[in-house]
Design a protein around this motif. Structure first.
Motif, PDB file in Angstrom:
ATOM      1  N   UNK A  21       0.601  -1.321   0.059  1.00  0.00           N
ATOM      2  CA  UNK A  21       0.181   0.332  -0.391  1.00  0.00           C
ATOM      3  C   UNK A  21       1.341   1.254   0.209  1.00  0.00           C
ATOM      4  N   UNK A  22       0.466   2.298  -0.720  1.00  0.00           N
ATOM      5  CA  UNK A  22       1.467   4.122  -0.694  1.00  0.00           C
ATOM      6  C   UNK A  22       0.850   4.166   0.797  1.00  0.00           C
ATOM      7  N   UNK A  23       2.043   4.705   1.431  1.00  0.00           N
ATOM      8  CA  UNK A  23       0.806   5.274   2.296  1.00  0.00           C
ATOM      9  C   UNK A  23       1.355   7.208   2.584  1.00  0.00           C
ATOM     10  N   UNK A  24       0.238   7.502   3.074  1.00  0.00           N
ATOM     11  CA  UNK A  24       0.901   9.256   2.598  1.00  0.00           C
ATOM     12  C   UNK A  24       0.621   9.417   4.146  1.00  0.00           C
ATOM     13  N   UNK A  25       1.463   9.632   5.268  1.00  0.00           N
ATOM     14  CA  UNK A  25       1.009  10.324   6.569  1.00  0.00           C
ATOM     15  C   UNK A  25       1.391  11.675   6.565  1.00  0.00           C
ATOM     16  N   UNK A  26       0.451  12.493   7.674  1.00  0.00           N
ATOM     17  CA  UNK A  26       0.648  13.942   8.507  1.00  0.00           C
ATOM     18  C   UNK A  26       0.910  13.663   9.335  1.00  0.00           C
ATOM     19  N   UNK A  27       2.152  14.193  10.022  1.00  0.00           N
ATOM     20  CA  UNK A  27       2.638  14.698  11.261  1.00  0.00           C
ATOM     21  C   UNK A  27       3.503  15.352  11.638  1.00  0.00           C
ATOM     22  N   UNK A  28       3.344  15.555  12.605  1.00  0.00           N
ATOM     23  CA  UNK A  28       4.092  16.837  13.531  1.00  0.00           C
ATOM     24  C   UNK A  28       5.541  16.654  13.751  1.00  0.00           C
ATOM     25  N   UNK A  29       5.825  15.515  14.223  1.00  0.00           N
ATOM     26  CA  UNK A  29       7.090  14.795  14.774  1.00  0.00           C
ATOM     27  C   UNK A  29       8.093  14.399  13.677  1.00  0.00           C
ATOM     28  N   UNK A  30       9.019  15.117  13.946  1.00  0.00           N
ATOM     29  CA  UNK A  30       9.682  14.594  12.994  1.00  0.00           C
ATOM     30  C   UNK A  30      10.883  13.614  12.773  1.00  0.00           C
ATOM     31  N   UNK A  31      10.453  12.879  14.608  1.00  0.00           N
ATOM     32  CA  UNK A  31      11.186  11.446  14.281  1.00  0.00           C
ATOM     33  C   UNK A  31      10.641  10.148  13.715  1.00  0.00           C
ATOM     34  N   UNK A  32       9.421  10.619  14.018  1.00  0.00           N
ATOM     35  CA  UNK A  32       8.072   9.514  13.137  1.00  0.00           C
ATOM     36  C   UNK A  32       8.167   9.837  12.141  1.00  0.00           C
ATOM     37  N   UNK A  33       7.895  10.735  11.146  1.00  0.00           N
ATOM     38  CA  UNK A  33       8.627  10.642   9.413  1.00  0.00           C
ATOM     39  C   UNK A  33       9.902  10.227   9.763  1.00  0.00           C
ATOM     40  N   UNK A  34      10.758  10.253   9.975  1.00  0.00           N
ATOM     41  CA  UNK A  34      12.048   9.699   9.363  1.00  0.00           C
ATOM     42  C   UNK A  34      12.375   7.824  10.184  1.00  0.00           C
ATOM     43  N   UNK A  35      11.275   7.834  11.076  1.00  0.00           N
ATOM     44  CA  UNK A  35      11.145   6.566  11.392  1.00  0.00           C
ATOM     45  C   UNK A  35      10.411   5.562   9.288  1.00  0.00           C
ATOM     46  N   UNK A  36       9.622   6.155   9.434  1.00  0.00           N
ATOM     47  CA  UNK A  36       9.199   6.150   7.753  1.00  0.00           C
ATOM     48  C   UNK A  36       9.228   5.349   6.801  1.00  0.00           C
ATOM     49  N   UNK A  37      10.978   6.214   6.805  1.00  0.00           N
ATOM     50  CA  UNK A  37      11.922   5.521   5.665  1.00  0.00           C
ATOM     51  C   UNK A  37      11.649   6.061   4.600  1.00  0.00           C
ATOM     52  N   UNK A  38      10.741   7.180   4.385  1.00  0.00           N
ATOM     53  CA  UNK A  38      10.228   7.475   3.292  1.00  0.00           C
ATOM     54  C   UNK A  38      10.905   9.070   2.949  1.00  0.00           C
ATOM     55  N   UNK A  39      10.511   9.184   1.667  1.00  0.00           N
ATOM     56  CA  UNK A  39      10.709  11.263   1.241  1.00  0.00           C
ATOM     57  C   UNK A  39       9.918  11.796   2.684  1.00  0.00           C
ATOM     58  N   UNK A  40      10.150  13.609   2.836  1.00  0.00           N
ATOM     59  CA  UNK A  40       9.283  14.268   3.183  1.00  0.00           C
ATOM     60  C   UNK A  40       9.112  15.155   2.392  1.00  0.00           C
ATOM     61  N   UNK A  41       7.739  15.286   3.005  1.00  0.00           N
ATOM     62  CA  UNK A  41       7.580  16.771   1.700  1.00  0.00           C
ATOM     63  C   UNK A  41       7.129  18.360   3.233  1.00  0.00           C
ATOM     64  N   UNK A  42       7.731  19.262   3.119  1.00  0.00           N
ATOM     65  CA  UNK A  42       6.964  20.337   4.086  1.00  0.00           C
ATOM     66  C   UNK A  42       6.832  20.933   3.030  1.00  0.00           C
ATOM     67  N   UNK A  43       5.475  21.290   4.389  1.00  0.00           N
ATOM     68  CA  UNK A  43       3.923  22.421   3.021  1.00  0.00           C
ATOM     69  C   UNK A  43       3.970  23.801   3.558  1.00  0.00           C
ATOM     70  N   UNK A  44       3.603  24.495   3.225  1.00  0.00           N
ATOM     71  CA  UNK A  44       3.331  25.637   4.749  1.00  0.00           C
ATOM     72  C   UNK A  44       4.288  26.221   4.927  1.00  0.00           C
TER      73      UNK A  44
END
Length: 210
Positions: free
Chosen positions: A187-210
């Motif tokens: 499954x492709x996953x799109x995750x919204x998070x405020x937590x940088x550690x969580x984004x790192x744990x996901x292991x995929x690209x990180x896109x910053x908006x706003x």
């Protein structure tokens, strides 16, 4: 056919003012993390992907899932699952009945119950079919919510701050469970998070908006 989730020149406006612009592809089994301040449009982007944009918002561009254009489809035909910070279990239904709500149509009543019992075994909740959701721990509720969504057989998974209400140890456990299930099912996953550690744990690209 291209597998995964493609956001083709997606642009969301609020009352005519540009809010989010994104053009990307999320391969099957990969997690795209979306980060940004409150009000940047992170949850609005997920609403656009599920077809539930609120009044005042407009979207242009295309959403392609496993080669299928879902841009204009109603929510129930998109095959997109979403998990929120709150588990949103139905309090008037048992654990098994909650899972039955997500189960795709087909099979006899006994076959459907057998699928639910197996699903409970798979997430370490054997014997919980008749339990009241009010008596579950936070981690157990999170696992039931995840399995209810997976039983609907989605082709993509969206996570809207899905782990932020859990304590750190439980958050890591449930997050690993979700990511493992997503990879297993491609499954492709799109995750919204405020937590940088969580984004790192996901292991995929990180896109910053706003």
């Amino acid at each position: 056919m291209t597998t995964g989730l493609t956001l083709n020149s997606l642009a969301i406006s609020r009352h005519g003012a540009p809010l989010v612009q994104i053009d990307t592809h999320v391969p099957a089994g990969e997690v795209l993390s979306i980060m940004g301040p409150s009000g940047a449009g992170k949850s609005t982007l997920l609403a656009a992907l599920t077809g539930t944009l609120a009044d005042g918002f407009t979207m242009t561009g295309r959403v392609i899932l496993n080669g299928r254009d879902i841009t204009d489809l109603p929510t129930e035909q998109r095959r997109v699952g979403i998990l929120f910070q709150d588990d949103l279990l139905f309090p008037h239904l048992s654990v098994g009945e909650n899972l039955s709500f997500g189960l795709c149509a087909g099979g006899t009543r006994l076959q459907r119950k057998a699928r639910i019992i197996k699903a409970l075994n798979d997430i370490g909740l054997a014997g919980f079919f008749d339990r009241d959701p009010a008596n579950l721990s936070g981690g157990q509720k999170a696992r039931v919510a995840l399995m209810r969504m997976l039983l609907s057989e989605p082709e993509a998974l969206l996570l809207d701050e899905a782990f932020s209400g859990l304590d750190p140890e439980l958050r890591e456990q449930i997050r690993a469970l979700v990511f493992t299930r997503a990879r297993t099912r491609n499954l492709p996953v799109v995750m919204v998070t405020h937590d940088p550690a969580e984004a790192e744990a996901a292991g995929g690209p990180i896109l910053k908006i706003g």
